[in-house]
Design an enzyme around this catalytic site. Structure first.
Site, PDB file in Angstrom:
ATOM      1  N   HIS A 356       0.687  -1.204  -0.004  1.00  0.00           N
ATOM      2  CA  HIS A 356      -0.006  -0.018  -0.172  1.00  0.00           C
ATOM      3  C   HIS A 356       0.852   1.393   0.042  1.00  0.00           C
ATOM      4  O   HIS A 356       0.206   2.488  -0.060  1.00  0.00           O
ATOM      5  CB  HIS A 356      -0.916  -0.113   1.137  1.00  0.00           C
ATOM      6  CG  HIS A 356      -1.867  -0.924   1.066  1.00  0.00           C
ATOM      7  ND1 HIS A 356      -3.284  -0.620   0.817  1.00  0.00           N
ATOM      8  CD2 HIS A 356      -2.163  -2.069   1.538  1.00  0.00           C
ATOM      9  CE1 HIS A 356      -4.181  -1.926   0.936  1.00  0.00           C
ATOM     10  NE2 HIS A 356      -3.313  -2.868   1.336  1.00  0.00           N
ATOM     11  N   LYS A 544      -8.663  13.882   4.638  1.00  0.00           N
ATOM     12  CA  LYS A 544      -7.772  12.612   4.621  1.00  0.00           C
ATOM     13  C   LYS A 544      -6.771  12.592   6.011  1.00  0.00           C
ATOM     14  O   LYS A 544      -7.085  13.866   6.410  1.00  0.00           O
ATOM     15  CB  LYS A 544      -7.175  12.515   3.314  1.00  0.00           C
ATOM     16  CG  LYS A 544      -6.461  13.819   2.755  1.00  0.00           C
ATOM     17  CD  LYS A 544      -5.805  13.630   1.287  1.00  0.00           C
ATOM     18  CE  LYS A 544      -6.888  13.756   0.147  1.00  0.00           C
ATOM     19  NZ  LYS A 544      -7.071  12.461  -0.484  1.00  0.00           N
ATOM     20  N   ARG A 545      -6.194  11.892   5.991  1.00  0.00           N
ATOM     21  CA  ARG A 545      -4.934  12.003   6.970  1.00  0.00           C
ATOM     22  C   ARG A 545      -4.106  13.054   6.711  1.00  0.00           C
ATOM     23  O   ARG A 545      -3.635  13.339   5.470  1.00  0.00           O
ATOM     24  CB  ARG A 545      -4.020  10.658   6.995  1.00  0.00           C
ATOM     25  CG  ARG A 545      -4.593   9.336   7.718  1.00  0.00           C
ATOM     26  CD  ARG A 545      -5.115   9.688   9.227  1.00  0.00           C
ATOM     27  NE  ARG A 545      -3.886   9.951  10.103  1.00  0.00           N
ATOM     28  CZ  ARG A 545      -3.220   9.039  10.698  1.00  0.00           C
ATOM     29  NH1 ARG A 545      -3.787   7.868  10.479  1.00  0.00           N
ATOM     30  NH2 ARG A 545      -2.366   9.227  11.646  1.00  0.00           N
ATOM     31  N   LYS A 550       0.422  14.656   1.098  1.00  0.00           N
ATOM     32  CA  LYS A 550      -0.895  14.864   0.691  1.00  0.00           C
ATOM     33  C   LYS A 550      -1.303  16.194   0.245  1.00  0.00           C
ATOM     34  O   LYS A 550      -2.116  16.668  -0.241  1.00  0.00           O
ATOM     35  CB  LYS A 550      -1.842  14.188   1.646  1.00  0.00           C
ATOM     36  CG  LYS A 550      -1.943  12.900   1.870  1.00  0.00           C
ATOM     37  CD  LYS A 550      -2.951  12.310   2.746  1.00  0.00           C
ATOM     38  CE  LYS A 550      -2.546  10.746   3.248  1.00  0.00           C
ATOM     39  NZ  LYS A 550      -3.414   9.861   2.374  1.00  0.00           N
ATOM     40  N   THR A 652      -8.755   6.574  -1.964  1.00  0.00           N
ATOM     41  CA  THR A 652     -10.076   5.826  -2.118  1.00  0.00           C
ATOM     42  C   THR A 652     -11.243   6.873  -1.886  1.00  0.00           C
ATOM     43  O   THR A 652     -12.186   6.934  -2.582  1.00  0.00           O
ATOM     44  CB  THR A 652     -10.281   4.710  -1.266  1.00  0.00           C
ATOM     45  OG1 THR A 652      -9.746   4.880   0.299  1.00  0.00           O
ATOM     46  CG2 THR A 652      -9.452   3.469  -1.563  1.00  0.00           C
ATOM     47  N   LYS A 656     -14.885   7.791  -3.916  1.00  0.00           N
ATOM     48  CA  LYS A 656     -16.099   8.257  -2.936  1.00  0.00           C
ATOM     49  C   LYS A 656     -16.654   9.552  -3.501  1.00  0.00           C
ATOM     50  O   LYS A 656     -18.097   9.435  -3.820  1.00  0.00           O
ATOM     51  CB  LYS A 656     -15.798   8.145  -1.556  1.00  0.00           C
ATOM     52  CG  LYS A 656     -15.456   6.828  -1.072  1.00  0.00           C
ATOM     53  CD  LYS A 656     -14.813   6.951   0.412  1.00  0.00           C
ATOM     54  CE  LYS A 656     -14.056   5.665   0.701  1.00  0.00           C
ATOM     55  NZ  LYS A 656     -13.214   5.783   2.024  1.00  0.00           N
TER      56      LYS A 656
HETATM   57  C1  26Q Z   1       3.226   0.096  10.264  1.00  0.00           C
HETATM   58  C2  26Q Z   1       4.271  -0.218  11.123  1.00  0.00           C
HETATM   59  C3  26Q Z   1       4.275   0.397  12.529  1.00  0.00           C
HETATM   60  C4  26Q Z   1       3.178   1.178  12.840  1.00  0.00           C
HETATM   61  C5  26Q Z   1       2.319   1.453  11.787  1.00  0.00           C
HETATM   62  C6  26Q Z   1       2.323   0.986  10.448  1.00  0.00           C
HETATM   63  C7  26Q Z   1       1.246   1.406   9.385  1.00  0.00           C
HETATM   64  C8  26Q Z   1      -0.107   1.479   9.738  1.00  0.00           C
HETATM   65  C9  26Q Z   1      -0.942   1.772   8.920  1.00  0.00           C
HETATM   66  C10 26Q Z   1       1.687   1.568   8.241  1.00  0.00           C
HETATM   67  C11 26Q Z   1       0.804   1.977   7.283  1.00  0.00           C
HETATM   68  C12 26Q Z   1      -0.404   2.002   7.576  1.00  0.00           C
HETATM   69  C13 26Q Z   1      -1.615   2.445   6.409  1.00  0.00           C
HETATM   70  C14 26Q Z   1      -1.345   2.752   5.162  1.00  0.00           C
HETATM   71  C15 26Q Z   1      -2.458   3.137   4.545  1.00  0.00           C
HETATM   72  O1  26Q Z   1      -3.538   3.550   4.865  1.00  0.00           O
HETATM   73  N1  26Q Z   1      -2.003   3.432   3.134  1.00  0.00           N
HETATM   74  C16 26Q Z   1      -3.043   3.962   2.319  1.00  0.00           C
HETATM   75  O2  26Q Z   1      -3.807   2.638   1.712  1.00  0.00           O
HETATM   76  C17 26Q Z   1      -4.806   2.965   0.813  1.00  0.00           C
HETATM   77  C18 26Q Z   1      -5.518   1.740   0.636  1.00  0.00           C
HETATM   78  O3  26Q Z   1      -4.627   1.124  -0.429  1.00  0.00           O
HETATM   79  C19 26Q Z   1      -4.386   3.903  -0.356  1.00  0.00           C
HETATM   80  O4  26Q Z   1      -5.661   4.364  -1.066  1.00  0.00           O
HETATM   81  C20 26Q Z   1      -3.550   5.066   0.060  1.00  0.00           C
HETATM   82  O5  26Q Z   1      -3.048   5.523  -1.033  1.00  0.00           O
HETATM   83  C21 26Q Z   1      -2.453   4.408   1.003  1.00  0.00           C
HETATM   84  O6  26Q Z   1      -1.758   5.730   1.544  1.00  0.00           O
END
Ligand code: 26Q
Length: 811
Positions: A356, A544-545, A550, A652, A656
């Site tokens: 991702h 968004k975050r 971004k 995503t 929407k």
């Molecule tokens: C990893 C290790 C330690 C702590 C946290 C994490 C961690 C947690 C969540 C790393 C990444 C995430 C989430 C990532 C994320 O949401 N990525 C998004 O995924 C979406 C679905 O595929 C995409 O549409 C976005 O572009 C992407 O940023």
């Protein structure tokens, strides 16, 4: 299919209410009423849930298990009613009992067990799997505290714990009899018995993994799938745990606390990897419990483990559940006595992996010594996987030591999870075309050359049931009246709406619906923060975050510029706009938190400046979450998708928004590319650096943000305003923000894209002035959004990766 008539429903509801609360309806609070309804719906679902399970058992169909650290479900009541096909009947029946269903639904707490895109994607996938009759199960962690609650106090983000279980959770069912034991620490004893090496794990700390199941209701098809979330509990005292028998009370408490910490809280960082050992513990905890229960269940049903890969598909959502690979190996070898070769074949054929992100700082790697101490047996298996993998590389790339050490799974003292995931699975996919291409030619290039057939693209999707039918009932009605209802089961039929794009009446109706949704949102804004916004202004939205890539900063700078122009000339002829922001910053992400502060400082100044005659308003909505998104998105005119090209894997919310008739202003990043391909250049507003330009700057340099700024008086002014006290008496307050742009050369090309962004915004203004032109474009966006239903995505996963589901069987 499940049906119920109004009178029966009313009777059931009143009975349920009395049973649950021991009082009559009139004496109950709204929350009581919500609880009774939720609990009744769960009863309705229960039968189909059991039946679905029985059917899966009887047919022996291939089961998909979607492993994810995050499931961002949001609220379940409304969508369960919708999918059961009884929402209208319930609404009428409740109305007769003087209850407003829409209002009642607001009493449900969001289930916020996810950070953002990745977690919400998992939730959309569950909905689509159930709706497509695919035997799909979710597997994750039942965090006691979900994603933190955000408060904006004096313009800054303050985090509060999200104790989402405070008032109970009517949807889950605890299944203690299906608990598993997960083992941490200790040592591994190797013994040779009859010429075979036996591994025994000793002196470990046992943790009880207790499952809680939540029903996932398919759309009008009698399917109810399962989401299983694991909670960590201490094993009971009967377990032979020596400190207990010595009556060492403090040790026992310590043990209890350390166990409960595992499922205590969701980590709130989405793009920044932190090597916290507790996080690794969380990962192994749910992965081990999940895999053990899958294999136990498989054997209980008479399955033969030598063809596990034909009956089970295990999908890992990013690298977070990668330990599934060595865990399956461990069970097949240590507990089932299989050879390495057989276990490896089965494991790799069973597991598939989605990436991702390409942000280097988000790549997971664990310090090898910590890993080994926490998971000694798993570490041995990873070492052996790596030994064999490197052997393969040696044979292929003779003498290319650099390449081999770069590709190695263990290197520089770290276990590289993405490498393990690629080597140990049969499929690696990105989440949008551009993202997958970048993985293949840049980030994972060496692996792509080695295993080209593993790599594939699966462009993300969103469930149109939640994001259109549920959240935008008026638009749904218009669609049903114009093109019929086939699109509900076949979302690409929305294309039939294209021919209404030129119909004046339909365009006016679209405008009226949008305006209604905007009025509702305006009321929410007024109630929450006392700001009056004009529903006739353009609602220009970025939710968004908060992250530097971004580029909420870019959006903010152009608002500052527009504000300057209005102050200079209050009669300036612009389209009045309401700028809406929402989103959470990771608690430790300084720059992101400063971005929130800056936006709020700008909002404060702009909203209170009488000179500009309310032509623009800026609103930062607190605590962005699924349920809030459901109110914001249908009310949006302009969707801001302005990440630095190459950085957003997919996005995503972009899908929407378009599905709800917003126009998109975007860089050609992530799935914006596919959206552009679908609607055509005339129906989207594109700006900014291209992929090639961005990659070239990164590789060769040649960009000076300082020069760019100095050559543009607008930029000189707005960047100075950040640090000259214009937005805050404390000149130091936004210094880091300024430095990121100018001293550190603007890593995300905010200043570089500024001019092109402003031109794009001018174009948006021009289009908006002609309501017919705008609504025509909106209609075309809606008509082409069907392909972004997660039903399409899930069908592609099912046929292309998992080998499961109806379509696959009928190929
Ligand atoms: C990893 C290790 C330690 C702590 C946290 C994490 C961690 C947690 C969540 C790393 C990444 C995430 C989430 C990532 C994320 O949401 N990525 C998004 O995924 C979406 C679905 O595929 C995409 O549409 C976005 O572009 C992407 O940023």
């Amino acid at each position: 299919m499940f049906t119920i008539d109004k009178e029966t429903f009313k009777r059931d509801y009143l009975k349920k209410f009395l049973e649950l609360h021991g009082r009559e309806l009139e004496e109950g609070t709204d929350h009581h009423k919500y609880e009774a309804l939720g609990s009744l719906v769960r009863d309705y679902v229960a039968k189909a849930w059991i039946e679905t399970n029985k059917r899966y058992k009887a047919t022996g169909e291939k089961q998909v298990y979607y492993f994810s650290m995050e499931f961002l479900l949001g609220r379940l009541l409304g969508n369960s009613l919708l999918n059961l096909g009884i929402r209208d009947i319930c609404k009428e029946a409740l109305f007769e009992l003087d209850i407003d269903l829409d209002q009642l639904e607001n009493f449900e707490q969001d289930q916020g067990l996810g950070n953002g895109g990745l977690g919400r994607l998992a939730a959309c996938f569950l909905d689509s799997m159930a709706s497509l009759n695919i035997p799909g199960n979710g597997c994750g962690i039942r965090y006691k505290y979900g994603f933190f609650e955000q408060k904006i106090i004096n313009g800054s983000q303050i985090e509060a714990p999200d104790y989402w279980l405070r008032e109970g959770n009517v949807w889950e069912i605890k299944k203690p009899d299906k608990s598993e034991i997960v083992k941490f620490g200790g040592e591994v004893r190797m013994e040779e018995v009859n010429g075979k090496l036996n591994c025994t794990h000793i002196n470990y700390e046992p943790v009880l993994a207790v499952p809680y199941d939540t029903p996932i209701v398919g759309y009008e098809n009698d399917v109810v799938n399962n989401l299983r979330l694991w909670s960590a509990e201490p094993v009971s005292n009967e377990f032979d745990f020596s400190s207990f028998s010595r009556g060492d009370f403090l040790k026992a408490i310590e043990y209890k606390n350390s166990v409960e910490a595992i499922s205590h809280v969701l980590y709130p960082d989405d793009t920044f990897y932190e090597g916290k050992i507790l996080r690794l513990k969380q990962q192994y905890f749910f992965v081990s419990a999940g895999i053990q229960s899958i294999i136990r269940n498989f054997k209980d049903n008479g399955g033969d483990l030598s063809n596990l890969d034909e009956k089970i598909a295990i999908h890992i959502n990013d690298t977070h559940p990668t330990l599934a690979i060595p865990e399956i190996m461990r069970i097949l070898m240590d507990e089932e006595g299989m050879s390495w070769e057989d276990a490896w074949r089965i494991t790799t054929n069973t597991v598939s992996y989605t990436n991702h992100t390409i942000l280097a700082e988000a790549l997971e790697k664990w310090q090898a010594d910590l890993f080994k101490k926490l998971l000694p047996r798993i570490y041995m298996i990873v070492e052996e996987i790596n030994r064999r993998f490197c052997q393969e590389l040696w044979n292929k790339y003779i003498g290319q030591w650099d390449k081999i050490s770069n590709m190695s799974i263990i290197g520089d003292g770290f276990v590289r999870m993405a490498h393990l995931a690629i080597v140990g699975s049969h499929s690696v996919n990105g989440v949008a075309k551009l993202h997958t291409e970048i993985l293949k030619k840049q980030e994972m290039k060496d692996f792509y050359y080695l295993y080209p057939r593993k790599f594939n693209n699966k462009t993300n999707g969103i469930t149109h049931r939640r994001w259109l039918i549920k959240s935008n009932p008026e638009l749904t009605k218009l669609l049903n009246e114009t093109i019929g209802t086939s699109w509900i089961k076949h979302p690409t039929d929305l294309e039939n709406f294209t021919k209404f794009a030129d119909n004046t009446e339909v365009r006016e109706e679209l405008a009226r619906i949008k305006n209604n949704n905007k009025k509702k949102l305006a009321k929410i804004i007024k109630d929450a923060q006392g700001i009056a916004v004009d529903p006739n202004s353009m609602f220009d939205v970025q939710v968004k975050r908060i992250h530097a890539y971004k580029r909420q900063s870019l959006n903010c700078l152009r608002i500052m510029d527009l504000y300057n122009k209005l102050v200079e000339n209050p009669n300036l002829d612009i389209v009045p706009r309401t700028f809406i922001f929402a989103g959470k910053a990771a608690p430790g992400y300084y720059l992101a938190k400063k971005t929130i502060e800056l936006i709020n400082a700008v909002a404060d100044k702009v909203n209170n400046d009488k000179r500009i005659k309310d032509k623009i308003k800026v609103v930062y909505m607190e605590n962005y979450r699924v349920s809030l998104a459901e109110s914001i998105i249908p009310a949006t005119d302009l969707s801001e998708q302005i990440s630095t090209t190459t950085k957003e894997a997919s996005g995503t919310s972009n899908m929407k928004f378009m599905m709800n008739g917003a126009l998109t202003i975007a860089t050609l990043d992530g799935a914006n590319v596919e959206i552009r391909d679908e609607v055509g250049d005339d129906n989207i507003i594109i700006f900014g650096l291209t992929e090639r330009e961005v990659l070239e700057y990164y590789q060769r340099g040649g960009y000076s943000s300082w020069d760019t700024c100095n050559n543009d008086p607008r930029l000189r002014r707005v960047t100075q305003d950040i640090i000259n006290g214009y937005y805050s008496p404390d000149k130091e307050r936004f210094k880091t923000f300024y430095e990121h742009l100018l001293t550190y050369n603007d890593e995300f090309f905010v200043l570089k894209d500024f001019d092109s962004y402003l031109n794009a915004q001018a174009k948006a203004d021009e289009l908006y002035r002609d309501i017919h032109k705008w609504q025509r474009m909106a209609a075309i966006n809606i008509a082409h959004s069907g392909i972004f239903s997660s039903d399409r995505t899930i069908q592609e996963y099912a046929t292309g990766i998992w080998g499961s589901g109806y379509l696959y069987k009928n190929l």
